[in-house]
Structure formats: structure tokens, C-alpha cells
Design a protein around this motif. Structure first.
Motif, mmCIF file in Angstrom:
data_model
loop_
_atom_site.group_PDB
_atom_site.id
_atom_site.type_symbol
_atom_site.label_atom_id
_atom_site.label_comp_id
_atom_site.label_asym_id
_atom_site.label_seq_id
_atom_site.Cartn_x
_atom_site.Cartn_y
_atom_site.Cartn_z
ATOM 1 N N TYR A 95 0.844 -1.204 0.000
ATOM 2 C CA TYR A 95 0.000 0.000 0.000
ATOM 3 C C TYR A 95 0.875 1.249 0.000
ATOM 4 O O TYR A 95 2.004 1.241 0.498
ATOM 5 N N ALA A 96 0.311 2.301 -0.592
ATOM 6 C CA ALA A 96 1.076 3.533 -0.767
ATOM 7 C C ALA A 96 1.019 4.394 0.485
ATOM 8 O O ALA A 96 -0.014 4.475 1.149
ATOM 9 N N CYS A 97 2.142 5.024 0.809
ATOM 10 C CA CYS A 97 2.228 5.931 1.961
ATOM 11 C C CYS A 97 2.920 7.201 1.482
ATOM 12 O O CYS A 97 3.780 7.154 0.601
ATOM 13 N N TYR A 98 2.570 8.321 2.118
ATOM 14 C CA TYR A 98 3.091 9.605 1.612
ATOM 15 C C TYR A 98 3.849 10.402 2.665
ATOM 16 O O TYR A 98 4.273 11.515 2.400
ATOM 17 N N GLU A 99 4.026 9.842 3.873
ATOM 18 C CA GLU A 99 4.717 10.609 4.904
ATOM 19 C C GLU A 99 6.159 10.874 4.482
ATOM 20 O O GLU A 99 6.793 10.025 3.859
ATOM 21 N N THR A 100 6.642 12.039 4.885
ATOM 22 C CA THR A 100 8.063 12.308 4.630
ATOM 23 C C THR A 100 8.861 11.689 5.780
ATOM 24 O O THR A 100 8.293 11.345 6.831
ATOM 25 N N ALA A 101 10.164 11.602 5.581
ATOM 26 C CA ALA A 101 11.023 11.032 6.626
ATOM 27 C C ALA A 101 10.882 11.845 7.912
ATOM 28 O O ALA A 101 10.836 11.283 9.018
ATOM 29 N N ASP A 102 10.772 13.165 7.787
ATOM 30 C CA ASP A 102 10.642 14.021 8.980
ATOM 31 C C ASP A 102 9.340 13.741 9.726
ATOM 32 O O ASP A 102 9.318 13.629 10.953
ATOM 33 N N GLU A 103 8.258 13.629 8.953
ATOM 34 C CA GLU A 103 6.962 13.339 9.592
ATOM 35 C C GLU A 103 7.030 12.021 10.361
ATOM 36 O O GLU A 103 6.549 11.929 11.490
ATOM 37 N N GLU A 105 9.622 10.560 11.601
ATOM 38 C CA GLU A 105 10.486 10.692 12.769
ATOM 39 C C GLU A 105 9.738 11.379 13.908
ATOM 40 O O GLU A 105 9.815 10.959 15.057
ATOM 41 N N ARG A 106 8.984 12.427 13.551
ATOM 42 C CA ARG A 106 8.207 13.129 14.595
ATOM 43 C C ARG A 106 7.210 12.172 15.254
ATOM 44 O O ARG A 106 7.078 12.138 16.471
ATOM 45 N N ARG A 107 6.551 11.373 14.426
ATOM 46 C CA ARG A 107 5.563 10.438 14.988
ATOM 47 C C ARG A 107 6.226 9.415 15.902
ATOM 48 O O ARG A 107 5.695 9.076 16.950
ATOM 49 N N ARG A 108 7.386 8.976 15.476
ATOM 50 C CA ARG A 108 8.085 7.976 16.305
ATOM 51 C C ARG A 108 8.472 8.587 17.653
ATOM 52 O O ARG A 108 8.311 7.950 18.689
ATOM 53 N N SER A 109 8.954 9.851 17.620
ATOM 54 C CA SER A 109 9.363 10.481 18.896
ATOM 55 C C SER A 109 8.150 10.654 19.795
ATOM 56 O O SER A 109 8.229 10.445 21.005
ATOM 57 N N ARG A 110 7.019 11.058 19.191
ATOM 58 C CA ARG A 110 5.806 11.232 20.001
ATOM 59 C C ARG A 110 5.411 9.899 20.647
ATOM 60 O O ARG A 110 5.118 9.831 21.828
#
Ligand code: GLU
Length: 453
Positions: A95-103, A105-110
């Protein structure tokens, strides 16, 4: 079962002894089973893969005596991957995903901050076709993830799902897919990750056993799921422990110091390197094994220990010396010739015990042939003059040393070190070296007389 294995380096640097451990484990496994060994370059990462590294890897393997039965490059097989990708997209496994690497990373930190595992939440799956079209109109390109089979019917109802296999080195293994993120198999650039391409190759090339480092254990759980999605039978897996430096640091392709090329240039024997690479971190003792056949007899994946194995490059020197000390003249003659040593068997048998590397023989060749400076101490001048006068007449042979030193002992009253050392130093320029009884006939009368005062 017909055994087919592969060594699949990414040609992004020079390989080191840890990589060679994987190559040799595969090679010896195939050799013992009369199977096929494939050298496969995992070179789909076009930015980091370089032809010169692939060439160097081939050269390193050839030096070790590893001769692939077949060679493949992933960059030649892109159309095979395209076809599989279409299948996986059509069956809903990608399946296709559109998050950028920064997005991401932010989600992972949260997630970490609130004590949740930093696992991808499959939000790409929730996007409607319109939303995707909007994102693409904004210039975003998708990357594609593989939907791990860790749910019953709703992909958002993730459950504990154990993937198990019986590992050739580690025994029964179990990994929970419920705690893993869906792996990205296609980058935003459209290039494929090795996780996928490797499976396509393993299926197409009939790979029966995947033997690789334990850094791939988690990949195996993912890859087993992909094999299943492709309705293919997965190979048998074996994950060997990794080698670390003596300080426990992992080996890295970027730190060239332990590269196979540098060990070769240092004049080490391939079998010293192979013996250490294969036997370190197993229940077997690390010994200098003189041939690949003998190493194959020793090799057993089940004897690989479960924890990381420290590797001391210093050990190579000891193993190397042991191999050189036992090396038969026929094996070494062409190499001596390349070093300019046109010697016979007697020379080699006299000096090999004093050579830690084959090239050390050059020093002794200079002593018997060339012009070396003998060392003559002022205090020994008189003694060495007596030696010159007492040198036995006739042929210098294996008996000469004994006869000569006995005569000198009676004449001068010297014994032990005081008797032998001045002669050794004058005739060889060294304080240590091969047995003088055997060296004397090789040095010859003329050199002896030239080096005595
Ligand atoms: N290219 C991968 C690596 O170098 C291969 C892993 C595998 O053997 O599957 O780690």
C-alpha cells in the motif's frame, strides 16, 4: 534436497572478515553438500553501489579460494522485480504511503514520549483515492509498504502474531509481527529495497538455504511473510553470530583497516584469514587449517555460538606463522620465485620455521645469497679471527658447524652464547634466525670468509 546458497553483499564498500565469515559459511555449506554457491550483488541502491567494490569483492573471494558457481547482479533483474511488485499491489499486500522522513520521525518520537512502541500506524491505508490524488498533485510521491499479516480481518486491529522457524544456528525462533512496522519495500524514488528483491531472487534462483548474520533475524520474520504472500516455499534460514572488534565494536565496511584487501596486502595467507573467520565464535578451537577441504570437515553451523564473537586481528599473525611453518616447498616455490627467491627445498626447510609470512624468506635469501653486513663486535675480533683460521677445509655441509664450533671451543675456551652468538651475528647480521648448522652450507665458504674479519 539440492543445496543452493548465496552470498549477497551490497557493493557499497570493501568487505571485511565479518562479511567473509558469511561468505565462507555459505561456501563451506555448499561444498559439503555438493551444492551450488551463488555470488549475488545486491546493488539496487544505485547511489551507494559501485562497480569497483563489486570487482574488489570478486577478487577477495578468489583470493580466499571461493569460486562462485554462478554470479548475479540485482541491477540486471529489475523487470523480474517489477512483475512481482505488480502482483503484490494487485493482491493488496503493498500500500502507498506519503509521509516524509521528517513526519515519520516526529511520529516515532511522540510515540516514544508516551511510552508506545514506535510502530507505523498504517495511516497510509486510510487515505482515500482523492486524498492520494491531492498529495500527488502537490508533488508528493508514494513509498510502498508491505502489509504484515498481523491481524484477523481489520488491519487496524493488530494482534500478536508469532512467526516461527527452526534456525540452523540459533534453533527454534519466534518473532511477533504485531510489534513490527510494515516494512517499506519501494522507496519514494521507485527503487526497490533488498528485503523484497532478495526474496524474488531467492525464489527464482532456487535458493534452499539462507545463511547470513544475526543482524537479519528481524528481517527474516518479515521475509517469511513475503514468501507466503507470494505463495512460495521459504528456504531454510541460519543466522550466525557477528564478529566484533576486541572492544566489542561492530565491524564496518567503512573502516578499511580490517578489509580483506588490506590483509592480503599485509602478506597474510588466505587460509589464516579463512580459519579465523570460520572458527572464531564457534565451539571449535581456532587453529590454522591448511586447506578449504580440511576447513569444510571442521565446519558445522550448529557449533556457532549464540553470542557475538570478539575477533583479534593479532591472532591472524600466529595462525599465519603456523601455516607458513608447515608449508610444503611445492606449494611455496612459485611464490618464492615471484619474490626473486630461486631457492631449493633445502633453503625453504631451513628457513620456514623462522618466517611468520612467506615474504620473510627474503631476508634469509639475502643472507645466503646477497651482500649483507655481518655484525662484528670489537670484543669478538680476536675470536672471529680464530674462527676464520679454524673453518674446516673441504665441502661446507651439515657437519661443518659442529666440527667448527668444537674446534673453536677447544682453542678459545668459549662456550654457549659466547661461542655461538658472535658467529651468528657475523654471518647473518642477526641475533636470531634459522639453525646455523643448516644455514652454514647455504651461506657457503666464500660468504663465510667475506663476513669474518
Ligand atoms: N545485501 C544484504 C547484506 O549485505 C544481504 C542479506 C542476505 O543475505 O539476505 O546484508
Amino acid at each position: 534436497m539440492t543445496v543452493t546458497v548465496r552470498f549477497a553483499p551490497s557493493p557499497t564498500g570493501h568487505i571485511h572478515i565479518g562479511n567473509i565469515r558469511t561468505a565462507l559459511y555459505n561456501w563451506l555449506f555448499a561444498k559439503k553438500a555438493g551444492g551450488t554457491f551463488i555470488l549475488r550483488f545486491d546493488d539496487t541502491d544505485v547511489e551507494r553501489s559501485k562497480r569497483e567494490f563489486a570487482d574488489a569483492i570478486e577478487k577477495d573471494l578468489a583470493w580466499l579460494g571461493v569460486r562462485p558457481d554462478r554470479q548475479e547482479r540485482q541491477s540486471d533483474r529489475l523487470s523480474a522485480y517489477d512483475a512481482v511488485v505488480e502482483r503484490l499491489k494487485a493482491s493488496g499486500h503493498l500500500y502507498a504511503c506519503y509521509e516524509t522522513a521528517d513526519e515519520l520521525e516526529r511520529r516515532r518520537s511522540r510515540a516514544r514520549a508516551i511510552g508506545r512502541p514506535p510502530v507505523y500506524d498504517r495511516s497510509g491505508m486510510k487515505l482515500t483515492d482523492e486524498q492520494k490524488a491531492e498529495l500527488e498533485a502537490d508533488g508528493r510521491k508514494p513509498h510502498w509498504r508491505f502489509l504484515l499479516p498481523n491481524f484477523e480481518s481489520d488491519p487496524h486491529g493488530i494482534q500478536r502474531t508469532d512467526v516461527t522457524w527452526d534456525d540452523l544456528c540459533r534453533g527454534p525462533q519466534s518473532i511477533d509481527l504485531g510489534s513490527m512496522s510494515d516494512p517499506v519495500l519501494i522507496r519514494e524514488s521507485g527503487s526497490y529495497l533488498y528485503t523484497l528483491t532478495s526474496i524474488v531472487d531467492d525464489i527464482d534462483m532456487g535458493v534452499s538455504h539462507i545463511i547470513r548474520g544475526e543482524d537479519h533475524v528481524a528481517n527474516t520474520a518479515v521475509q517469511l511473510s513475503i514468501f507466503r504472500a507470494l505463495e512460495a516455499t521459504a528456504p531454510v534460514f541460519g543466522h550466525h553470530n557477528l564478529l566484533t572488534t576486541i572492544d566489542g565494536e561492530g565491524l564496518s565496511k567503512r573502516k578499511g583497516a580490517l578489509s580483506i584487501g588490506s590483509l592480503r596486502e599485509d602478506g597474510l595467507e588466505p587460509m589464516a584469514v579463512a580459519s579465523l573467520a570460520v572458527l572464531t565464535g564457534t565451539s571449535q578451537s581456532v587453529e590454522a587449517v591448511p586447506s578449504m577441504d580440511a576447513l569444510a570437515d571442521r565446519f558445522d553451523l550448529a557449533s556457532v555460538s549464540k553470542s557475538a564473537a570478539k575477533f583479534d586481528p593479532e591472532e591472524l599473525n600466529g595462525l599465519n606463522a603456523r601455516l607458513v611453518h608447515e608449508m610444503p616447498f611445492e606449494a611455496v616455490q612459485p611464490r618464492l620465485a615471484r619474490l626473486g627467491i630461486m631457492a631449493d627445498e633445502t633453503f625453504w626447510e631451513t628457513v620456514r620455521e623462522n618466517c611468520a609470512k612467506v615474504a620473510d624468506a627474503r631476508l634469509y635469501w639475502q643472507i645466503v645469497r646477497g651482500s649483507i653486513e655481518g655484525q662484528v663486535e670489537q670484543d669478538d675480533l680476536e675470536f672471529l679471527t680464530a674462527a676464520r683460521n679454524l673453518l674446516p677445509e673441504g665441502q661446507i655441509d651439515e657437519q661443518t658447524w659442529k666440527a667448527w664450533t668444537s674446534a673453536l671451543k677447544s682453542e678459545t675456551g668459549r662456550k654457549g652464547r659466547g661461542l655461538f652468538m658472535p658467529l651468528r651475528k657475523a654471518l647473518t647480521g642477526l641475533e636470531h634466525g634459522p639453525d646455523m648448522q643448516a644455514m652454514l652450507p647455504l651461506i657457503g665458504r666464500q660468504n663465510i670468509l667475506d663476513r669474518l674479519p
